[in-house]
Enzyme design. Structure first.
Site, PDB file in Angstrom:
ATOM      1  N   HIS A 184     -55.878 -27.928  19.701  1.00 43.59           N
ATOM      2  CA  HIS A 184     -55.348 -26.797  20.467  1.00 43.59           C
ATOM      3  C   HIS A 184     -54.580 -27.310  21.692  1.00 43.59           C
ATOM      4  O   HIS A 184     -54.409 -28.524  21.881  1.00 43.59           O
ATOM      5  CB  HIS A 184     -56.453 -25.805  20.821  1.00 43.59           C
ATOM      6  N   HIS A 216     -56.163 -30.238  23.800  1.00 44.79           N
ATOM      7  CA  HIS A 216     -56.076 -31.596  23.247  1.00 44.79           C
ATOM      8  C   HIS A 216     -54.647 -32.129  23.412  1.00 44.79           C
ATOM      9  O   HIS A 216     -54.429 -33.282  23.778  1.00 44.79           O
ATOM     10  CB  HIS A 216     -56.421 -31.602  21.758  1.00 44.79           C
ATOM     11  N   CYS A 231     -77.361 -30.657  23.609  1.00 45.38           N
ATOM     12  CA  CYS A 231     -76.246 -29.746  23.290  1.00 45.38           C
ATOM     13  C   CYS A 231     -75.437 -30.375  22.172  1.00 45.38           C
ATOM     14  O   CYS A 231     -74.877 -31.470  22.351  1.00 45.38           O
ATOM     15  CB  CYS A 231     -75.356 -29.498  24.510  1.00 45.38           C
ATOM     16  N   CYS A 278     -71.644 -30.825  23.066  1.00 44.41           N
ATOM     17  CA  CYS A 278     -71.362 -32.034  23.858  1.00 44.41           C
ATOM     18  C   CYS A 278     -71.828 -33.290  23.128  1.00 44.41           C
ATOM     19  O   CYS A 278     -71.449 -34.389  23.491  1.00 44.41           O
ATOM     20  CB  CYS A 278     -72.093 -32.004  25.201  1.00 44.41           C
ATOM     21  N   CYS A 300     -75.926 -24.544  27.596  1.00 44.23           N
ATOM     22  CA  CYS A 300     -75.094 -25.631  28.131  1.00 44.23           C
ATOM     23  C   CYS A 300     -74.046 -25.035  29.063  1.00 44.23           C
ATOM     24  O   CYS A 300     -73.419 -24.019  28.731  1.00 44.23           O
ATOM     25  CB  CYS A 300     -74.410 -26.361  26.972  1.00 44.23           C
ATOM     26  N   HIS A 338     -70.483 -25.426  27.100  1.00 42.71           N
ATOM     27  CA  HIS A 338     -70.272 -24.686  25.845  1.00 42.71           C
ATOM     28  C   HIS A 338     -70.844 -23.275  25.858  1.00 42.71           C
ATOM     29  O   HIS A 338     -70.577 -22.495  24.938  1.00 42.71           O
ATOM     30  CB  HIS A 338     -70.831 -25.491  24.667  1.00 42.71           C
ATOM     31  N   LYS A 355     -62.719 -22.950  30.460  1.00 39.83           N
ATOM     32  CA  LYS A 355     -62.050 -24.068  29.791  1.00 39.83           C
ATOM     33  C   LYS A 355     -61.516 -23.585  28.444  1.00 39.83           C
ATOM     34  O   LYS A 355     -62.236 -22.945  27.678  1.00 39.83           O
ATOM     35  CB  LYS A 355     -63.052 -25.195  29.566  1.00 39.83           C
ATOM     36  N   LYS A 399     -61.721 -23.729  21.296  1.00 42.62           N
ATOM     37  CA  LYS A 399     -61.277 -23.029  20.086  1.00 42.62           C
ATOM     38  C   LYS A 399     -61.741 -21.571  20.078  1.00 42.62           C
ATOM     39  O   LYS A 399     -61.146 -20.724  19.449  1.00 42.62           O
ATOM     40  CB  LYS A 399     -61.729 -23.763  18.837  1.00 42.62           C
TER      41      LYS A 399
HETATM   42  N1  MSP Z   1     -64.921 -36.796  20.617  1.00 36.61           N
HETATM   43  C1  MSP Z   1     -65.093 -36.684  22.006  1.00 36.61           C
HETATM   44  C2  MSP Z   1     -64.334 -37.782  22.738  1.00 36.61           C
HETATM   45  C3  MSP Z   1     -64.702 -39.175  22.371  1.00 36.61           C
HETATM   46  S1  MSP Z   1     -63.750 -40.348  23.206  1.00 36.61           S
HETATM   47  C4  MSP Z   1     -64.454 -41.808  22.897  1.00 36.61           C
HETATM   48  C5  MSP Z   1     -64.602 -35.330  22.492  1.00 36.61           C
HETATM   49  N2  MSP Z   1     -63.695 -34.735  21.689  1.00 36.61           N
HETATM   50  S2  MSP Z   1     -63.018 -33.315  21.936  1.00 36.61           S
HETATM   51  O1  MSP Z   1     -62.331 -32.964  20.717  1.00 36.61           O
HETATM   52  O2  MSP Z   1     -63.982 -32.385  22.425  1.00 36.61           O
HETATM   53  O3  MSP Z   1     -61.860 -33.528  22.924  1.00 36.61           O
HETATM   54  C6  MSP Z   1     -62.041 -33.932  24.173  1.00 36.61           C
HETATM   55  C7  MSP Z   1     -60.772 -34.047  24.970  1.00 36.61           C
HETATM   56  O4  MSP Z   1     -59.771 -33.082  24.642  1.00 36.61           O
HETATM   57  C8  MSP Z   1     -61.088 -33.748  26.415  1.00 36.61           C
HETATM   58  O5  MSP Z   1     -61.710 -34.795  27.052  1.00 36.61           O
HETATM   59  C9  MSP Z   1     -59.693 -33.504  26.931  1.00 36.61           C
HETATM   60  O6  MSP Z   1     -59.032 -34.725  27.087  1.00 36.61           O
HETATM   61  C10 MSP Z   1     -59.088 -32.689  25.809  1.00 36.61           C
HETATM   62  N3  MSP Z   1     -59.321 -31.267  26.026  1.00 36.61           N
HETATM   63  C11 MSP Z   1     -60.023 -30.400  25.227  1.00 36.61           C
HETATM   64  N4  MSP Z   1     -59.972 -29.150  25.768  1.00 36.61           N
HETATM   65  C12 MSP Z   1     -59.270 -29.188  26.911  1.00 36.61           C
HETATM   66  C13 MSP Z   1     -58.814 -28.238  27.840  1.00 36.61           C
HETATM   67  N5  MSP Z   1     -59.103 -26.966  27.739  1.00 36.61           N
HETATM   68  N6  MSP Z   1     -58.032 -28.680  28.847  1.00 36.61           N
HETATM   69  C14 MSP Z   1     -57.653 -29.988  28.974  1.00 36.61           C
HETATM   70  N7  MSP Z   1     -58.058 -30.908  28.132  1.00 36.61           N
HETATM   71  C15 MSP Z   1     -58.924 -30.564  27.123  1.00 36.61           C
HETATM   72  O7  MSP Z   1     -65.003 -34.894  23.521  1.00 36.61           O
END
Ligand code: MSP
Length: 538
Positions: A28, A31, A137, A140, A162, A165, A313, A316
């Site tokens: 999304h 990411h 969680c 997380c 959490c 989440h 935040k 999805k």
């Molecule tokens: N899989 C773990 C990360 C492991 S790294 C060794 C994880 N994945 S995640 O799919 O949840 O994505 C995390 C990252 O996506 C966040 O740390 C951030 O960089 C980005 N983001 C996800 N949602 C976000 C927002 N709403 N805003 C900004 N960045 C965000 O955690």
């Protein structure tokens, strides 16, 4: 500007990573925000002529992925394969992400090396067997401390939830293997002290300092209640904790225990880009794992803020249906890459709004920048038949632009290339766009064109050369942010024939005035930022 050490043959690559994303769902805007930031940073360093390594990938193990796959009636591997090939890789390609590698944690190149790493720590006495019970969680993939939880409301009334989440935690009780994380608190604090830039921004650094100062607990690094993970090599009833597995991607992807030459030429990362939600894993656990193994620590952990929707935040569940592709189909890929870095100070939270994007697109991209490019090309066409004239009558107004470009280059290079202040760097470049527009408004070339005297002709030539040469600088400076548009501008200036490809233009030389030679063929190319259609209805 002094040459950087990285230009030397065989020097270590400037290595930047994104988090590896969970494949429980499609990517999304949040990411894409981190991944675009990393792409701009690495393209900037490439534009300096440095050797660069940009890594992204997917995190495919753990309970969260397993449950999503189950809910969809397929195996976790099938689920991951589908999401990676149908959603993640195509999006990065669509957004012009120039990553050098894409690691998936289910690849053998990763799983074998992770087992070796963990076995090594076990052999060194860094891992022991123990028991643990606590709130976990799954969102997380982390045990929580009781103080970190909130009281649930509504459907979750009476349960602990959490804070990130907003879902109930589960009480897990397991016999696990533990990494002696508690032994690394002082060493970590000493490292933060000696390297003030290790954690960025300041607020993130403070959060980590406070957390570590309270004392660290040992870390459970295995799970035995499910099997979707990499087996613990000496006890296959356990799988390796998904975060230990995931963090190691930064080493396994660049040749750890496999290709020593590549590893030494790349590792450790200069910058790990992370969302602030996963800061502690990167700034506490990851460096402690490296210390335990005697490996060098990364240069910097840079935390970005969150894209927010309705004060929460973006995730999805609260996306209100907006996908990156919905925005790129309306605004274009380049404007999308530009917008989030331009609108939000990196490190802070920011809200997305369609109206704000549309307003900035129209005023800053289409009117200020796009119109400038098309007006200049049109005037060179009209008054000089498309052959760029020479500047023979430079005066104070021109000198101000020469200085303005040099200043934009220096500031943008420092802000984007070093400080990861993408907003500040982009603003420095767009200040120069404004300056060039102001110059044209003041010089009024359309009036000068009516003066048929040799002085009038020289003046007109000088004004148009100065404007075109300014655009040459802008194409280079904006190439890391908006590569397609910069290429269009480069083509319209006819720059390739004399200066070579845009990718080969060094940032360090972008401010040297007079690089674009007189006589190049300037054409009015495609409109850089077309007028927006009506906002589509949902
Ligand atoms: N899989 C773990 C990360 C492991 S790294 C060794 C994880 N994945 S995640 O799919 O949840 O994505 C995390 C990252 O996506 C966040 O740390 C951030 O960089 C980005 N983001 C996800 N949602 C976000 C927002 N709403 N805003 C900004 N960045 C965000 O955690």
């Amino acid at each position: 500007m002094a040459a950087t050490g990285n230009e030397k043959q065989g020097a270590k690559a400037y290595y930047v990573s994104t988090p590896i994303y969970y494949v429980n769902d499609a990517p999304h805007l949040g990411h894409a925000y981190t991944t675009v930031a990393g792409d701009v940073l690495t393209r900037w360093h490439r534009q300096r002529g440095e050797k660069v390594w940009y890594l992204t990938g997917t995190d495919e193990h753990g309970q969260k992925i397993m449950r999503t796959a189950e809910a969809n009636g397929v195996s976790p591997q099938q689920w991951a394969d589908k999401l990676v090939t149908e959603a993640w890789e195509p999006l990065w390609e669509h957004l012009e992400i120039a990553n050098d590698d894409f690691i998936r944690t289910t690849q053998k190149r990763h799983t074998d090396r992770v087992q070796e790493f963990v076995q090594d720590l076990y052999d060194k006495g860094e891992i022991y067997k123990g028991g643990y019970e606590g709130p976990y969680c799954v969102g997380c993939e982390e045990y929580k401390l009781p103080g970190e939880l909130l009281d649930g409301e509504g459907e979750y009334a009476g349960q602990k939830i959490c804070a990130i989440h907003k879902k109930p935690v589960e009480i897990l009780s397991e016999e696990n293997y533990f990494f002696k994380l508690s032994a690394y608190g002082d060493k970590l604090l000493a490292h933060y002290e000696a390297n003030p830039g290790f954690i960025q921004p300041e607020s993130a650094r403070n959060e980590v300092l406070n957390f570590v100062r309270q004392g660290l607990q040992d870390l459970s690094i295995s799970r035995s209640t499910f099997d979707w993970g990499i087996p613990i090599p000496w006890d296959d009833k356990h799988v390796i904790y998904v975060w230990v597995d995931a963090l190691l991607n930064y080493a396994t992807a660049v040749g750890y225990n496999e290709n020593q030459e590549k590893f030494e030429a790349t590792f450790p990362a200069d910058v790990h880009l992370v969302g602030k939600d996963i800061l502690r894993f990167h700034a506490v656990i990851w460096p402690a794992m490296l210390m335990a193994q005697g490996l060098p620590l990364p240069g910097r952990i840079a935390a970005n803020g969150w894209l927010m929707v309705g004060g929460e935040k973006m995730s999805k569940s609260n996306l209100t249906g907006i996908k990156p592709q919905d925005l790129t189909s309306h605004f274009g890929v380049d404007a999308y890459r530009w917008y989030f870095l331009r609108a939000i100070a990196f490190g802070q939270d920011g809200s997305f709004s369609w109206e704000d994007f549309a307003a900035r697109y129209t005023s800053e991209l289409a009117n200020d920048y796009g119109n400038l490019a098309s007006r200049v090309a049109a005037m060179v066409g009209k008054y000089f038949d498309g052959a760029l004239p020479a500047a023979t009558a430079d005066g104070g107004a021109e000198k101000a632009l020469h200085d303005g470009l040099a200043k934009a280059v220096t500031e943008a290079d420092r802000k984007i290339g070093e400080e990861l202040d993408f907003q500040g760097g982009i603003l420095a470049v767009f200040d120069f766009v404004k300056q060039v527009n102001g110059y044209i408004t003041e010089q009024e070339p359309w009036k000068v064109a009516k003066d048929d005297s040799p002085e009038g002709k020289a003046r007109l030539a000088t004004i148009l050369y100065t404007a075109a040469e300014s655009l040459r600088g802008l194409a280079v400076l904006l190439n890391p942010v908006m590569p397609d548009t910069s290429q269009k501008l480069w083509d319209s200036l006819g720059a390739e024939a004399s200066l070579g490809s845009l990718a080969d233009q060094k940032v360090q030389e972008a401010g040297d005035w007079g690089r674009l030679p007189a006589g190049t063929t300037v054409t009015k190319g495609a409109v850089l930022f077309p007028r927006l259609e009506e906002k589509p209805t949902a």
